[in-house]
Write a protein that holds these residues in place. Structure first.
Motif, PDB file in Angstrom:
ATOM      1  N   UNK A  20      74.131  32.610  33.090  1.00 54.31           N
ATOM      2  CA  UNK A  20      75.280  33.066  32.310  1.00 54.31           C
ATOM      3  C   UNK A  20      74.829  33.215  30.869  1.00 54.31           C
ATOM      4  N   UNK A  21      75.127  34.357  30.276  1.00 55.42           N
ATOM      5  CA  UNK A  21      74.759  34.635  28.894  1.00 55.42           C
ATOM      6  C   UNK A  21      76.035  34.920  28.107  1.00 55.42           C
ATOM      7  N   UNK A  22      76.205  34.248  26.977  1.00 59.90           N
ATOM      8  CA  UNK A  22      77.365  34.443  26.118  1.00 59.90           C
ATOM      9  C   UNK A  22      76.855  34.824  24.737  1.00 59.90           C
ATOM     10  N   UNK A  23      77.084  36.071  24.345  1.00 62.66           N
ATOM     11  CA  UNK A  23      76.613  36.566  23.053  1.00 62.66           C
ATOM     12  C   UNK A  23      77.797  36.678  22.096  1.00 62.66           C
ATOM     13  N   UNK A  24      77.684  36.013  20.948  1.00 59.83           N
ATOM     14  CA  UNK A  24      78.747  35.998  19.950  1.00 59.83           C
ATOM     15  C   UNK A  24      78.446  37.032  18.875  1.00 59.83           C
ATOM     16  N   UNK A  25      79.248  38.074  18.855  1.00 57.27           N
ATOM     17  CA  UNK A  25      79.118  39.120  17.852  1.00 57.27           C
ATOM     18  C   UNK A  25      80.109  38.900  16.729  1.00 57.27           C
ATOM     19  N   UNK A  26      79.756  38.024  15.794  1.00 54.12           N
ATOM     20  CA  UNK A  26      80.589  37.753  14.627  1.00 54.12           C
ATOM     21  C   UNK A  26      80.085  38.579  13.456  1.00 54.12           C
ATOM     22  N   UNK A  27      80.990  39.252  12.754  1.00 53.99           N
ATOM     23  CA  UNK A  27      80.555  40.029  11.592  1.00 53.99           C
ATOM     24  C   UNK A  27      80.222  39.126  10.410  1.00 53.99           C
TER      25      UNK A  27
ATOM     26  N   UNK B 285      70.236  39.158  17.226  1.00 50.98           N
ATOM     27  CA  UNK B 285      70.892  37.883  17.477  1.00 50.98           C
ATOM     28  C   UNK B 285      69.847  36.770  17.487  1.00 50.98           C
ATOM     29  N   UNK B 286      70.327  35.558  17.215  1.00 45.56           N
ATOM     30  CA  UNK B 286      69.497  34.369  17.365  1.00 45.56           C
ATOM     31  C   UNK B 286      69.661  33.877  18.792  1.00 45.56           C
ATOM     32  N   UNK B 287      68.574  33.805  19.531  1.00 43.64           N
ATOM     33  CA  UNK B 287      68.636  33.288  20.895  1.00 43.64           C
ATOM     34  C   UNK B 287      68.688  31.777  20.917  1.00 43.64           C
ATOM     35  N   UNK B 288      69.272  31.221  21.970  1.00 47.56           N
ATOM     36  CA  UNK B 288      69.415  29.773  22.132  1.00 47.56           C
ATOM     37  C   UNK B 288      70.146  29.138  20.956  1.00 47.56           C
ATOM     38  N   UNK B 289      71.056  29.919  20.347  1.00 48.71           N
ATOM     39  CA  UNK B 289      71.952  29.377  19.326  1.00 48.71           C
ATOM     40  C   UNK B 289      73.079  28.693  20.100  1.00 48.71           C
ATOM     41  N   UNK B 290      72.846  27.456  20.477  1.00 49.10           N
ATOM     42  CA  UNK B 290      73.612  26.835  21.551  1.00 49.10           C
ATOM     43  C   UNK B 290      74.949  26.301  21.071  1.00 49.10           C
ATOM     44  N   UNK B 291      76.003  26.670  21.817  1.00 49.20           N
ATOM     45  CA  UNK B 291      77.363  26.252  21.491  1.00 49.20           C
ATOM     46  C   UNK B 291      77.934  25.421  22.645  1.00 49.20           C
ATOM     47  N   UNK B 292      79.196  25.024  22.522  1.00 53.39           N
ATOM     48  CA  UNK B 292      79.805  24.092  23.472  1.00 53.39           C
ATOM     49  C   UNK B 292      79.931  24.650  24.880  1.00 53.39           C
TER      50      UNK B 292
ATOM     51  N   UNK C 193      71.284  28.162  34.423  1.00 50.85           N
ATOM     52  CA  UNK C 193      70.854  28.649  33.109  1.00 50.85           C
ATOM     53  C   UNK C 193      72.074  29.178  32.354  1.00 50.85           C
ATOM     54  N   UNK C 194      72.428  28.511  31.258  1.00 51.99           N
ATOM     55  CA  UNK C 194      73.552  28.948  30.420  1.00 51.99           C
ATOM     56  C   UNK C 194      73.015  29.119  29.007  1.00 51.99           C
ATOM     57  N   UNK C 195      73.053  30.345  28.499  1.00 51.41           N
ATOM     58  CA  UNK C 195      72.437  30.639  27.209  1.00 51.41           C
ATOM     59  C   UNK C 195      73.447  31.319  26.289  1.00 51.41           C
ATOM     60  N   UNK C 196      73.423  30.930  25.027  1.00 48.32           N
ATOM     61  CA  UNK C 196      74.331  31.521  24.050  1.00 48.32           C
ATOM     62  C   UNK C 196      73.528  32.101  22.891  1.00 48.32           C
ATOM     63  N   UNK C 197      74.104  33.111  22.260  1.00 49.34           N
ATOM     64  CA  UNK C 197      73.439  33.881  21.215  1.00 49.34           C
ATOM     65  C   UNK C 197      74.412  34.102  20.067  1.00 49.34           C
ATOM     66  N   UNK C 198      73.882  34.262  18.860  1.00 46.93           N
ATOM     67  CA  UNK C 198      74.718  34.468  17.680  1.00 46.93           C
ATOM     68  C   UNK C 198      74.128  35.581  16.830  1.00 46.93           C
ATOM     69  N   UNK C 199      74.977  36.488  16.349  1.00 44.09           N
ATOM     70  CA  UNK C 199      74.493  37.526  15.454  1.00 44.09           C
ATOM     71  C   UNK C 199      73.811  36.903  14.236  1.00 44.09           C
ATOM     72  N   UNK C 200      72.742  37.551  13.807  1.00 43.24           N
ATOM     73  CA  UNK C 200      71.920  37.030  12.709  1.00 43.24           C
ATOM     74  C   UNK C 200      72.746  36.838  11.440  1.00 43.24           C
ATOM     75  N   UNK C 201      73.650  37.776  11.159  1.00 45.78           N
ATOM     76  CA  UNK C 201      74.457  37.681   9.935  1.00 45.78           C
ATOM     77  C   UNK C 201      75.307  36.411   9.935  1.00 45.78           C
TER      78      UNK C 201
END
Length: 354
Positions: free
Chosen positions: A160-167, A221-228, A241-249
């Motif tokens: 499962x991949x969760x990508x956070x696209x925050x501006x 995005x930053x990979x393995x930017x791990x959230x809850x 495998x549960x992986x989370x991502x965060x926009x670089x900004x």
């Protein structure tokens, strides 16, 4: 919102005067509940109550004073804990909720605090028939709901991949303090969920490209930017495998010590932050997708937490004990009920790589 009002039931809000707590209080009132305002600072509680006019009950309480917590929860139908750091507040408020015989919901984004809740209270809560829902928030709750909805009839998945696209991400003081506490607990290490368990590591986080849906498009995005999500999702779904991502900004905003706290730009108190959460669940060569869009990660936590309380109080639950959002609620139905706060799309499955 598609759900009947709260019919005047009282709901205690611990940490009511905090940034997220204020959104929760407003949402409770909008939904027909009567919030009971609680927290350590009597003065700030009084100011918050005055802002809504006469009638709201103010009950100061501290996590190191069990009797004060009992007074705060007396006669209420449920409690929402909005007071971080949850490493300090979750266990005492859960204990008070168990003594009062009422359901507990929190908005914790702290990985270790959520893991502690599952570890320490699962057996007791189940034996008591109690309901404890941790991480019913943007981080932890929303990702869990999206992954659960995307799973559909699958009982297992490979990833499962969760990508956070925050501006952007203007963190509250509570977010910064929670991050500091988590960092201390990890001795500066990072955490990820792999091979079916949490692992701590010190290697650098990778930067990669994530193909967000339009109009955001592909972003760094930053990979393995791990959230809850790495606690909530594996608590009930067989996904190793549960992986989370965060926009670089957004990651840069959070890391910078001088990034200001969020400021309101509309009548609801929301900031101008926008988000797009892109979820991919993969099993073999097949993927299933879900996407959520909205404004202000702190503001959107309020309808998530209040909807959870409403569903618990009206018996729209699937289990008892400590349970994440995706396990205890009908994920797809709850996501639909969150409109207009969040726009959600769950897509048909596709071949991986298409």
């Amino acid at each position: 919102m598609g759900i009947e009002a709260g019919s005047g039931q009282t709901v205690a809000v611990f940490g009511a005067y905090g940034h997220t707590g204020r959104f929760v209080v407003a949402q409770l009132l909008e939904r027909g509940f009567v919030p009971v305002l609680s927290g350590r600072d009597a003065g700030r509680l009084g100011e918050l109550a005055a802002a809504y006019g006469p009638g709201l009950d103010v009950r100061p309480a501290s996590v190191d004073d069990a009797a004060s917590l009992d007074r705060a929860l007396a006669g209420t139908a449920a409690v929402i804990n909005c007071a971080g750091p949850f490493a300090t507040t979750a266990a005492p408020v859960i204990e008070a909720a168990l003594r009062a015989g009422i359901p507990y919901v929190d908005v914790a984004a702290e990985i270790e605090a959520n893991a502690d809740t599952f570890a320490h209270f699962t057996d007791r809560a189940r034996a008591a028939g109690a309901v404890i829902v941790p991480a019913m928030a943007f981080y932890g709750g929303l990702g869990d709901l999206l992954v659960t909805a995307a799973m559909g009839d699958w009982t297992t998945a490979d990833e499962a991949h969760i990508a956070y696209g925050l501006n952007s991400w203007h963190p509250t003081p509570g977010t910064r303090e929670a991050g500091r506490i988590s960092g201390e607990r990890r001795n500066g290490r990072r955490v990820r969920h792999t091979n079916g368990r949490l692992e701590y590591h010190s290697d650098a986080l990778p930067t990669l490209k994530w193909p967000f849906p339009d109009p955001m498009g592909t972003r760094a995005v930053i990979g393995e930017f791990t959230m809850a999500d790495v606690v909530t999702i594996p608590s009930h779904l067989a996904i190793p495998e549960v992986r989370t991502y965060m926009t670089v900004e957004a990651a840069g905003d959070l890391a910078a010590p001088d990034t200001p706290a969020p400021s309101a730009v509309d009548e609801h108190g929301r900031s101008d932050q926008t988000f797009l959460v892109d979820v991919v669940v993969r099993s073999g060569d097949t993927e299933r997708h879900a996407v959520a869009r909205g404004q202000d990660i702190y503001a959107v936590t309020a309808p998530l937490a209040v909807e959870a309380v409403h569903r618990v109080l009206t018996g729209r639950t699937r289990t008892v004990g400590v349970a994440s959002a995706g396990e205890i609620f009908d994920a797809s139905d709850l996501l639909r009920a969150l409109a207009p706060h969040i726009s959600v799309e769950v897509e048909v499955e596709v071949e991986a790589g298409q």
